[in-house]
Write a protein that holds these residues in place. Structure first.
Motif, PDB file in Angstrom:
ATOM      1  N   GLU A  74       6.894  -9.277   8.659  1.00  0.00           N
ATOM      2  CA  GLU A  74       6.652  -7.890   8.253  1.00  0.00           C
ATOM      3  C   GLU A  74       5.152  -7.656   8.239  1.00  0.00           C
ATOM      4  OE1 GLU A  74       7.200  -4.003   7.118  1.00  0.00           O
ATOM      5  OE2 GLU A  74       8.720  -5.394   7.808  1.00  0.00           O
ATOM      6  N   SER A  75       4.715  -6.679   9.007  1.00  0.00           N
ATOM      7  CA  SER A  75       3.288  -6.387   9.143  1.00  0.00           C
ATOM      8  C   SER A  75       2.763  -5.598   7.948  1.00  0.00           C
ATOM      9  CB  SER A  75       3.061  -5.579  10.427  1.00  0.00           C
ATOM     10  OG  SER A  75       1.711  -5.182  10.519  1.00  0.00           O
ATOM     11  N   LEU A  76       1.589  -6.004   7.488  1.00  0.00           N
ATOM     12  CA  LEU A  76       0.895  -5.258   6.444  1.00  0.00           C
ATOM     13  C   LEU A  76      -0.401  -4.658   6.964  1.00  0.00           C
ATOM     14  CD1 LEU A  76       1.210  -7.746   3.442  1.00  0.00           C
ATOM     15  CD2 LEU A  76       2.529  -5.661   3.827  1.00  0.00           C
ATOM     16  N   GLY A  77      -0.866  -5.138   8.101  1.00  0.00           N
ATOM     17  CA  GLY A  77      -2.190  -4.783   8.600  1.00  0.00           C
ATOM     18  C   GLY A  77      -2.393  -3.323   8.913  1.00  0.00           C
ATOM     19  N   CYS A  78      -1.347  -2.590   9.230  1.00  0.00           N
ATOM     20  CA  CYS A  78      -1.479  -1.176   9.607  1.00  0.00           C
ATOM     21  C   CYS A  78      -1.235  -0.239   8.438  1.00  0.00           C
ATOM     22  CB  CYS A  78      -0.512  -0.848  10.737  1.00  0.00           C
ATOM     23  SG  CYS A  78      -0.844  -1.750  12.248  1.00  0.00           S
ATOM     24  N   ILE A  79      -1.063  -0.781   7.254  1.00  0.00           N
ATOM     25  CA  ILE A  79      -0.815   0.056   6.082  1.00  0.00           C
ATOM     26  C   ILE A  79      -2.162   0.441   5.462  1.00  0.00           C
ATOM     27  CG2 ILE A  79       0.239   0.132   3.791  1.00  0.00           C
ATOM     28  CD1 ILE A  79       2.202  -1.981   4.769  1.00  0.00           C
ATOM     29  N   PRO A  80      -2.389   1.731   5.215  1.00  0.00           N
ATOM     30  CA  PRO A  80      -3.634   2.135   4.556  1.00  0.00           C
ATOM     31  C   PRO A  80      -3.800   1.416   3.215  1.00  0.00           C
ATOM     32  CG  PRO A  80      -2.470   4.058   5.395  1.00  0.00           C
ATOM     33  CD  PRO A  80      -1.537   2.883   5.534  1.00  0.00           C
ATOM     34  N   PHE A  81      -5.024   1.080   2.878  1.00  0.00           N
ATOM     35  CA  PHE A  81      -5.291   0.283   1.685  1.00  0.00           C
ATOM     36  C   PHE A  81      -4.733   0.922   0.421  1.00  0.00           C
ATOM     37  CE2 PHE A  81      -7.947  -1.093  -1.901  1.00  0.00           C
ATOM     38  CZ  PHE A  81      -7.654  -2.446  -1.875  1.00  0.00           C
ATOM     39  N   ASP A  82      -4.911   2.232   0.250  1.00  0.00           N
ATOM     40  CA  ASP A  82      -4.420   2.871  -0.970  1.00  0.00           C
ATOM     41  C   ASP A  82      -2.898   2.814  -1.077  1.00  0.00           C
ATOM     42  OD1 ASP A  82      -4.559   4.695   1.209  1.00  0.00           O
ATOM     43  OD2 ASP A  82      -4.556   6.428  -0.130  1.00  0.00           O
ATOM     44  N   TYR A  83      -2.217   2.828   0.047  1.00  0.00           N
ATOM     45  CA  TYR A  83      -0.760   2.665   0.048  1.00  0.00           C
ATOM     46  C   TYR A  83      -0.409   1.232  -0.357  1.00  0.00           C
ATOM     47  CZ  TYR A  83      -0.184   7.023   2.779  1.00  0.00           C
ATOM     48  OH  TYR A  83      -0.168   8.315   3.224  1.00  0.00           O
ATOM     49  N   PHE A  84      -1.147   0.285   0.209  1.00  0.00           N
ATOM     50  CA  PHE A  84      -0.879  -1.116  -0.101  1.00  0.00           C
ATOM     51  C   PHE A  84      -1.067  -1.393  -1.589  1.00  0.00           C
ATOM     52  CE2 PHE A  84      -2.316  -5.424  -0.879  1.00  0.00           C
ATOM     53  CZ  PHE A  84      -1.167  -6.102  -0.501  1.00  0.00           C
ATOM     54  N   VAL A  85      -2.109  -0.837  -2.194  1.00  0.00           N
ATOM     55  CA  VAL A  85      -2.352  -1.049  -3.625  1.00  0.00           C
ATOM     56  C   VAL A  85      -1.131  -0.619  -4.430  1.00  0.00           C
ATOM     57  CG1 VAL A  85      -3.741  -0.290  -5.596  1.00  0.00           C
ATOM     58  CG2 VAL A  85      -4.869  -0.948  -3.458  1.00  0.00           C
ATOM     59  N   LEU A  86      -0.571   0.536  -4.110  1.00  0.00           N
ATOM     60  CA  LEU A  86       0.617   1.008  -4.817  1.00  0.00           C
ATOM     61  C   LEU A  86       1.819   0.102  -4.558  1.00  0.00           C
ATOM     62  CD1 LEU A  86       0.241   4.849  -4.255  1.00  0.00           C
ATOM     63  CD2 LEU A  86      -0.240   3.555  -6.352  1.00  0.00           C
ATOM     64  N   PHE A  87       1.946  -0.375  -3.322  1.00  0.00           N
ATOM     65  CA  PHE A  87       3.047  -1.283  -2.991  1.00  0.00           C
ATOM     66  C   PHE A  87       2.952  -2.561  -3.821  1.00  0.00           C
ATOM     67  CE2 PHE A  87       4.706  -4.868  -0.475  1.00  0.00           C
ATOM     68  CZ  PHE A  87       6.040  -4.493  -0.395  1.00  0.00           C
ATOM     69  N   VAL A  88       1.774  -3.150  -3.864  1.00  0.00           N
ATOM     70  CA  VAL A  88       1.623  -4.426  -4.571  1.00  0.00           C
ATOM     71  C   VAL A  88       1.779  -4.233  -6.087  1.00  0.00           C
ATOM     72  CG1 VAL A  88      -0.888  -4.658  -4.939  1.00  0.00           C
ATOM     73  CG2 VAL A  88       0.454  -6.640  -4.288  1.00  0.00           C
ATOM     74  N   GLU A  89       1.363  -3.084  -6.616  1.00  0.00           N
ATOM     75  CA  GLU A  89       1.605  -2.796  -8.037  1.00  0.00           C
ATOM     76  C   GLU A  89       3.100  -2.725  -8.319  1.00  0.00           C
ATOM     77  OE1 GLU A  89      -0.583   0.784  -8.886  1.00  0.00           O
ATOM     78  OE2 GLU A  89      -2.512  -0.279  -8.927  1.00  0.00           O
ATOM     79  N   ASN A  90       3.847  -2.119  -7.397  1.00  0.00           N
ATOM     80  CA  ASN A  90       5.291  -2.039  -7.566  1.00  0.00           C
ATOM     81  C   ASN A  90       5.923  -3.420  -7.488  1.00  0.00           C
ATOM     82  OD1 ASN A  90       8.187  -1.471  -6.099  1.00  0.00           O
ATOM     83  ND2 ASN A  90       7.676   0.051  -7.671  1.00  0.00           N
ATOM     84  N   VAL A  91       5.445  -4.247  -6.563  1.00  0.00           N
ATOM     85  CA  VAL A  91       5.938  -5.625  -6.460  1.00  0.00           C
ATOM     86  C   VAL A  91       5.656  -6.361  -7.765  1.00  0.00           C
ATOM     87  CG1 VAL A  91       5.595  -7.847  -5.305  1.00  0.00           C
ATOM     88  CG2 VAL A  91       5.823  -5.757  -3.941  1.00  0.00           C
ATOM     89  N   SER A  92       4.454  -6.196  -8.310  1.00  0.00           N
ATOM     90  CA  SER A  92       4.102  -6.861  -9.562  1.00  0.00           C
ATOM     91  C   SER A  92       5.022  -6.434 -10.697  1.00  0.00           C
ATOM     92  CB  SER A  92       2.642  -6.553  -9.924  1.00  0.00           C
ATOM     93  OG  SER A  92       2.268  -7.229 -11.093  1.00  0.00           O
ATOM     94  N   GLU A  93       5.291  -5.141 -10.804  1.00  0.00           N
ATOM     95  CA  GLU A  93       6.166  -4.626 -11.858  1.00  0.00           C
ATOM     96  C   GLU A  93       7.593  -5.148 -11.724  1.00  0.00           C
ATOM     97  OE1 GLU A  93       5.988  -0.362 -11.577  1.00  0.00           O
ATOM     98  OE2 GLU A  93       3.838  -0.331 -12.041  1.00  0.00           O
ATOM     99  N   ARG A  94       8.072  -5.228 -10.502  1.00  0.00           N
ATOM    100  CA  ARG A  94       9.483  -5.545 -10.284  1.00  0.00           C
ATOM    101  C   ARG A  94       9.762  -7.021 -10.027  1.00  0.00           C
ATOM    102  NH1 ARG A  94      11.485  -1.195  -6.056  1.00  0.00           N
ATOM    103  NH2 ARG A  94      13.485  -2.126  -6.532  1.00  0.00           N
ATOM    104  N   LEU A  95       8.815  -7.717  -9.400  1.00  0.00           N
ATOM    105  CA  LEU A  95       9.062  -9.113  -9.015  1.00  0.00           C
ATOM    106  C   LEU A  95       8.102 -10.098  -9.667  1.00  0.00           C
ATOM    107  CD1 LEU A  95       9.719  -8.614  -5.178  1.00  0.00           C
ATOM    108  CD2 LEU A  95      11.363  -8.530  -7.071  1.00  0.00           C
ATOM    109  N   GLY A  96       7.067  -9.593 -10.317  1.00  0.00           N
ATOM    110  CA  GLY A  96       6.148 -10.468 -11.031  1.00  0.00           C
ATOM    111  C   GLY A  96       4.772 -10.561 -10.388  1.00  0.00           C
ATOM    112  N   LYS A  97       3.792 -10.883 -11.246  1.00  0.00           N
ATOM    113  CA  LYS A  97       2.401 -10.946 -10.819  1.00  0.00           C
ATOM    114  C   LYS A  97       2.153 -12.043  -9.794  1.00  0.00           C
ATOM    115  CE  LYS A  97      -2.311 -11.267 -12.654  1.00  0.00           C
ATOM    116  NZ  LYS A  97      -2.801 -11.754 -11.414  1.00  0.00           N
ATOM    117  N   ASP A  98       2.780 -13.197  -9.947  1.00  0.00           N
ATOM    118  CA  ASP A  98       2.562 -14.297  -9.003  1.00  0.00           C
ATOM    119  C   ASP A  98       2.976 -13.896  -7.584  1.00  0.00           C
ATOM    120  OD1 ASP A  98       1.558 -15.881 -11.017  1.00  0.00           O
ATOM    121  OD2 ASP A  98       3.436 -16.989 -11.330  1.00  0.00           O
TER     122      ASP A  98
END
Length: 114
Positions: A74-98
Motif C-alpha cells: 500500500e503506497s503512502l508516498g502520494c498522500i499529502p502530508f496533512d492527510y497522512f497526519v490525520l490518517f496516522v492519528e486515527n491509526v494511533s487512536e484505533r490501533l495504538g501508538k506503537d
C-alpha cells in the motif's frame, strides 16, 4: 510494490469512496495500485473529508490496510502530508501508538511511484 487491487481492496475503496465507478487514475492513466492515494487525491474534497472517510473503515479493514503498508503493498508516498497526519492519528487512536509509529516510519521511507 505495485499490486492489482483484490476484491477486498475494491470493497474497502467502495466503503470510503462509494462514488468510485472505475479504478483508473485520471492523472497517470494506469489502474489504481493502492487505496489511500486515490482516496486522498481523487475522492476526498480536503483533509477533513479524507479523515471522515477513513473513519468509515472497520477495525478489520484498517488493520488490513496497515498490514499492506508494512509489506510495502500500500503506497503512502502520494498522500499529502496533512492527510497522512490525520490518517496516522486515527491509526494511533484505533490501533495504538506503537502501530502508528511504525506507519510513520513507512511514510518516511516511501515515495510516490511514477
Amino acid at each position: 510494490m505495485a499490486r492489482i487491487l483484490s476484491e477486498t481492496d475494491i470493497g474497502i475503496l467502495k466503503t470510503v469512496a462509494p462514488e468510485c465507478e472505475g479504478y483508473l487514475c485520471s492523472g497517470s492513466g494506469v489502474n489504481y495500485r493502492s487505496i489511500l492515494p486515490p482516496l486522498a487525491n481523487h475522492y476526498s474534497k480536503d483533509a477533513d473529508d479524507f479523515l471522515r472517510r477513513i473513519k468509515l473503515l472497520s477495525r478489520y479493514d484498517l488493520e488490513y490496510l496497515v498490514r499492506l503498508i508494512f509489506s510495502g503493498e500500500e503506497s503512502l508516498g502520494c498522500i499529502p502530508f496533512d492527510y497522512f497526519v490525520l490518517f496516522v492519528e486515527n491509526v494511533s487512536e484505533r490501533l495504538g501508538k506503537d502501530i502508528a509509529d511504525q506507519v510513520k516510519k513507512s511514510y518516511e521511507n516511501s515515495e510516490c511511484p511514477d
